[in-house]
Design an enzyme around this catalytic site. Structure first.
Site, PDB file in Angstrom:
ATOM      1  N   LYS A 118       0.803  -1.231   0.000  1.00 51.94           N
ATOM      2  CA  LYS A 118       0.000   0.000   0.000  1.00 51.94           C
ATOM      3  C   LYS A 118       0.837   1.283   0.000  1.00 51.94           C
ATOM      4  O   LYS A 118       0.452   2.273  -0.621  1.00 51.94           O
ATOM      5  CB  LYS A 118      -0.967  -0.002   1.185  1.00 51.94           C
ATOM      6  CG  LYS A 118      -2.120  -0.985   1.011  1.00 51.94           C
ATOM      7  CD  LYS A 118      -3.083  -0.888   2.185  1.00 51.94           C
ATOM      8  CE  LYS A 118      -4.381  -1.609   1.872  1.00 51.94           C
ATOM      9  NZ  LYS A 118      -5.415  -1.325   2.887  1.00 51.94           N
ATOM     10  N   ASP A 126      -5.975  13.550  -2.707  1.00 51.69           N
ATOM     11  CA  ASP A 126      -5.660  14.192  -1.421  1.00 51.69           C
ATOM     12  C   ASP A 126      -5.796  13.203  -0.271  1.00 51.69           C
ATOM     13  O   ASP A 126      -4.983  13.172   0.644  1.00 51.69           O
ATOM     14  CB  ASP A 126      -6.609  15.374  -1.162  1.00 51.69           C
ATOM     15  CG  ASP A 126      -6.302  16.536  -2.080  1.00 51.69           C
ATOM     16  OD1 ASP A 126      -5.244  16.505  -2.742  1.00 51.69           O
ATOM     17  OD2 ASP A 126      -7.130  17.475  -2.137  1.00 51.69           O
ATOM     18  N   ASN A 153      -4.929   2.065  -1.851  1.00 54.45           N
ATOM     19  CA  ASN A 153      -5.523   0.730  -1.995  1.00 54.45           C
ATOM     20  C   ASN A 153      -6.215   0.561  -3.348  1.00 54.45           C
ATOM     21  O   ASN A 153      -6.629  -0.533  -3.697  1.00 54.45           O
ATOM     22  CB  ASN A 153      -6.513   0.434  -0.857  1.00 54.45           C
ATOM     23  CG  ASN A 153      -7.804   1.206  -0.994  1.00 54.45           C
ATOM     24  OD1 ASN A 153      -7.861   2.229  -1.678  1.00 54.45           O
ATOM     25  ND2 ASN A 153      -8.846   0.739  -0.347  1.00 54.45           N
ATOM     26  N   ASP A 213     -10.347   3.301   1.806  1.00 56.00           N
ATOM     27  CA  ASP A 213     -10.651   2.641   3.085  1.00 56.00           C
ATOM     28  C   ASP A 213     -11.511   3.535   3.980  1.00 56.00           C
ATOM     29  O   ASP A 213     -12.461   3.067   4.614  1.00 56.00           O
ATOM     30  CB  ASP A 213      -9.352   2.287   3.834  1.00 56.00           C
ATOM     31  CG  ASP A 213      -8.677   1.058   3.247  1.00 56.00           C
ATOM     32  OD1 ASP A 213      -9.364   0.232   2.618  1.00 56.00           O
ATOM     33  OD2 ASP A 213      -7.445   0.925   3.421  1.00 56.00           O
ATOM     34  N   GLY A 229      -2.328   1.292  10.024  1.00 56.49           N
ATOM     35  CA  GLY A 229      -2.725   1.820   8.718  1.00 56.49           C
ATOM     36  C   GLY A 229      -4.234   2.028   8.609  1.00 56.49           C
ATOM     37  O   GLY A 229      -4.706   3.044   8.090  1.00 56.49           O
ATOM     38  N   ARG A 246       2.145   3.895  22.535  1.00 58.60           N
ATOM     39  CA  ARG A 246       1.735   5.304  22.540  1.00 58.60           C
ATOM     40  C   ARG A 246       2.427   6.128  21.450  1.00 58.60           C
ATOM     41  O   ARG A 246       1.838   7.017  20.850  1.00 58.60           O
ATOM     42  CB  ARG A 246       1.992   5.909  23.922  1.00 58.60           C
ATOM     43  CG  ARG A 246       1.310   7.255  24.075  1.00 58.60           C
ATOM     44  CD  ARG A 246       1.488   7.854  25.455  1.00 58.60           C
ATOM     45  NE  ARG A 246       1.082   9.253  25.435  1.00 58.60           N
ATOM     46  CZ  ARG A 246      -0.105   9.699  25.841  1.00 58.60           C
ATOM     47  NH1 ARG A 246      -0.993   8.875  26.316  1.00 58.60           N
ATOM     48  NH2 ARG A 246      -0.382  10.990  25.788  1.00 58.60           N
ATOM     49  N   ALA A 247       3.683   5.789  21.170  1.00 60.06           N
ATOM     50  CA  ALA A 247       4.448   6.574  20.180  1.00 60.06           C
ATOM     51  C   ALA A 247       3.753   6.555  18.810  1.00 60.06           C
ATOM     52  O   ALA A 247       3.781   7.542  18.072  1.00 60.06           O
ATOM     53  CB  ALA A 247       5.859   6.018  20.061  1.00 60.06           C
TER      54      ALA A 247
HETATM   55  P1  ATR Z   1      -3.385  -2.245  10.000  1.00 58.88           P
HETATM   56  O1  ATR Z   1      -2.622  -1.627   8.869  1.00 58.88           O
HETATM   57  O2  ATR Z   1      -4.330  -3.333   9.567  1.00 58.88           O
HETATM   58  O3  ATR Z   1      -4.045  -1.242  10.880  1.00 58.88           O
HETATM   59  P2  ATR Z   1      -1.095  -2.542  11.733  1.00 58.88           P
HETATM   60  O4  ATR Z   1      -0.513  -1.330  11.101  1.00 58.88           O
HETATM   61  O5  ATR Z   1      -0.214  -3.716  11.957  1.00 58.88           O
HETATM   62  O6  ATR Z   1      -2.300  -3.089  10.853  1.00 58.88           O
HETATM   63  O7  ATR Z   1      -1.819  -2.118  13.090  1.00 58.88           O
HETATM   64  C1  ATR Z   1      -2.354  -3.053  13.972  1.00 58.88           C
HETATM   65  C2  ATR Z   1      -3.004  -2.339  15.172  1.00 58.88           C
HETATM   66  O8  ATR Z   1      -3.425  -3.355  16.095  1.00 58.88           O
HETATM   67  C3  ATR Z   1      -2.041  -1.435  15.928  1.00 58.88           C
HETATM   68  O9  ATR Z   1      -2.764  -0.366  16.496  1.00 58.88           O
HETATM   69  C4  ATR Z   1      -1.524  -2.389  17.015  1.00 58.88           C
HETATM   70  O10 ATR Z   1      -1.010  -1.741  18.164  1.00 58.88           O
HETATM   71  P3  ATR Z   1       0.578  -1.387  18.272  1.00 58.88           P
HETATM   72  O11 ATR Z   1       0.777  -0.138  17.481  1.00 58.88           O
HETATM   73  O12 ATR Z   1       0.811  -1.230  19.714  1.00 58.88           O
HETATM   74  O13 ATR Z   1       1.298  -2.587  17.678  1.00 58.88           O
HETATM   75  C5  ATR Z   1      -2.793  -3.123  17.358  1.00 58.88           C
HETATM   76  N1  ATR Z   1      -2.509  -4.382  18.057  1.00 58.88           N
HETATM   77  C6  ATR Z   1      -2.060  -5.538  17.511  1.00 58.88           C
HETATM   78  N2  ATR Z   1      -1.901  -6.477  18.487  1.00 58.88           N
HETATM   79  C7  ATR Z   1      -2.254  -5.889  19.662  1.00 58.88           C
HETATM   80  C8  ATR Z   1      -2.324  -6.320  21.030  1.00 58.88           C
HETATM   81  N3  ATR Z   1      -1.988  -7.576  21.384  1.00 58.88           N
HETATM   82  N4  ATR Z   1      -2.755  -5.437  21.985  1.00 58.88           N
HETATM   83  C9  ATR Z   1      -3.106  -4.170  21.634  1.00 58.88           C
HETATM   84  N5  ATR Z   1      -3.066  -3.707  20.367  1.00 58.88           N
HETATM   85  C10 ATR Z   1      -2.650  -4.546  19.385  1.00 58.88           C
END
Ligand code: ATR
Length: 277
Positions: A69, A81, A90, A106, A135, A159-160
């Protein structure tokens, strides 16, 4: 190009799990369009070469999925935009001169799904709580802001990542610690899970929902299972729930219309076709 059989597809690695061929195939046969939509398994190394070749083969456009993507956006000649704001594409369309136009549907797919399920949804009524900052969250938060949501309360385990999203999307995004999630429930009118938690094969989304107000709209982007444990618990507490399958179906519609020239309908027959595939 116009007398050619129109072709489109989905590019991913892997791509075998994608529901897109079934849903576009359903629309093609339903509207009697002489065209094809195919899965294309393409590695990252080959993405640029493939995208250059496809228009010469009769392709009008393609969807792109994991992990392409971001790279697809970078390879495009022009970018909408909303795709630029989200930072990923996508839906790619080849112009008649073979140029690559990148879009991201999306966010509009997410909004169309809520509006179809809850016609009286009023985004400007108050804050929305969003779980996750990946994403999918980026697309959904920017679409919510575009719909006039006054404030998005964003909670993410890391958090970051939530901070990066707020820095990108602006002051109407407010951060909340993942562990303090339940405290926001009484003040929001909509709750969205954008994390992968609750998906078949991953951990459950175990947040305490008891603070939720009856009538709150709760939606999940996970659609395997269709009714996640999170949605089932919200439903028991009097929430109005919206499953995630509709977002998948609605995000596909703009591409289909561009490539095959017919505005498709998202209805029960399409849901059944995709669920039984
Ligand atoms: P997508 O593009 O489908 O959103 P991603 O970029 O891998 O996939 O994001 C996955 C989301 O699920 C993130 O917000 C991730 O949190 P982190 O940024 O802390 O990784 C969240 N996520 C995945 N497993 C998790 C877990 N066990 N507990 C809390 N959040 C989780």
């Amino acid at each position: 190009m116009t007398d050619r059989v129109p072709l489109a597809g989905v590019i991913g690695d892997p791509v075998g799990h994608s529901k897109s061929p079934v849903l576009h195939g359903h629309w093609l046969s339903r509207y009697g369009i002489r065209g094809y939509y195919v899965p294309l398994h393409v590695t990252q190394d080959n993405l640029a070469t493939v995208l250059k070749a496809l228009p010469n083969m009769g392709f009008r456009g393609v969807n792109v999925t994991i992990p392409h993507k971001e790279q697809a956006l970078a390879l495009a000649d022009s970018v909408t935009d909303r795709a630029a704001l989200i930072g990923a594409a996508n839906t790619l369309t080849f112009t008649s001169s073979g140029k690559l136009q990148a879009d991201n549907t999306d966010g509009v797919g997410f909004i169309a799904n809520i509006r179809q399920s809850i016609p009286d949804w009023a985004p400007s009524e108050g804050p929305v709580l969003v779980l996750g900052a990946g994403g999918a969250s980026r697309a959904i938060v920017s679409a919510l802001l575009g719909e006039g949501v006054p404030r998005v309360i964003l909670a993410n385990r890391t958090r970051a990542r939530a901070e990066a999203l707020r820095d990108h999307l602006g002051a109407r995004v407010e951060l909340l610690d993942w562990t303090r999630l339940p405290s926001a429930l009484p003040e929001v009118h909509t709750v969205v899970n954008t994390t992968s938690l609750g998906m078949k094969g991953s951990q459950p989304l175990n947040i305490d929902l008891s603070g939720i107000r009856p009538g709150t709209i709760v939606t999940d982007i996970v659609y395997t299972p269709l009714i996640t444990d999170f949605l089932a618990r919200a439903d028991e507490l009097g929430a109005r729930t919206v499953d995630g399958l509709g977002m998948l179906l609605h995000q596909a519609a703009p591409g289909f219309e561009r490539w095959f020239g017919h505005k498709p309908e998202v209805d029960e027959a399409l849901r059944r076709a995709v669920l039984s595939a």
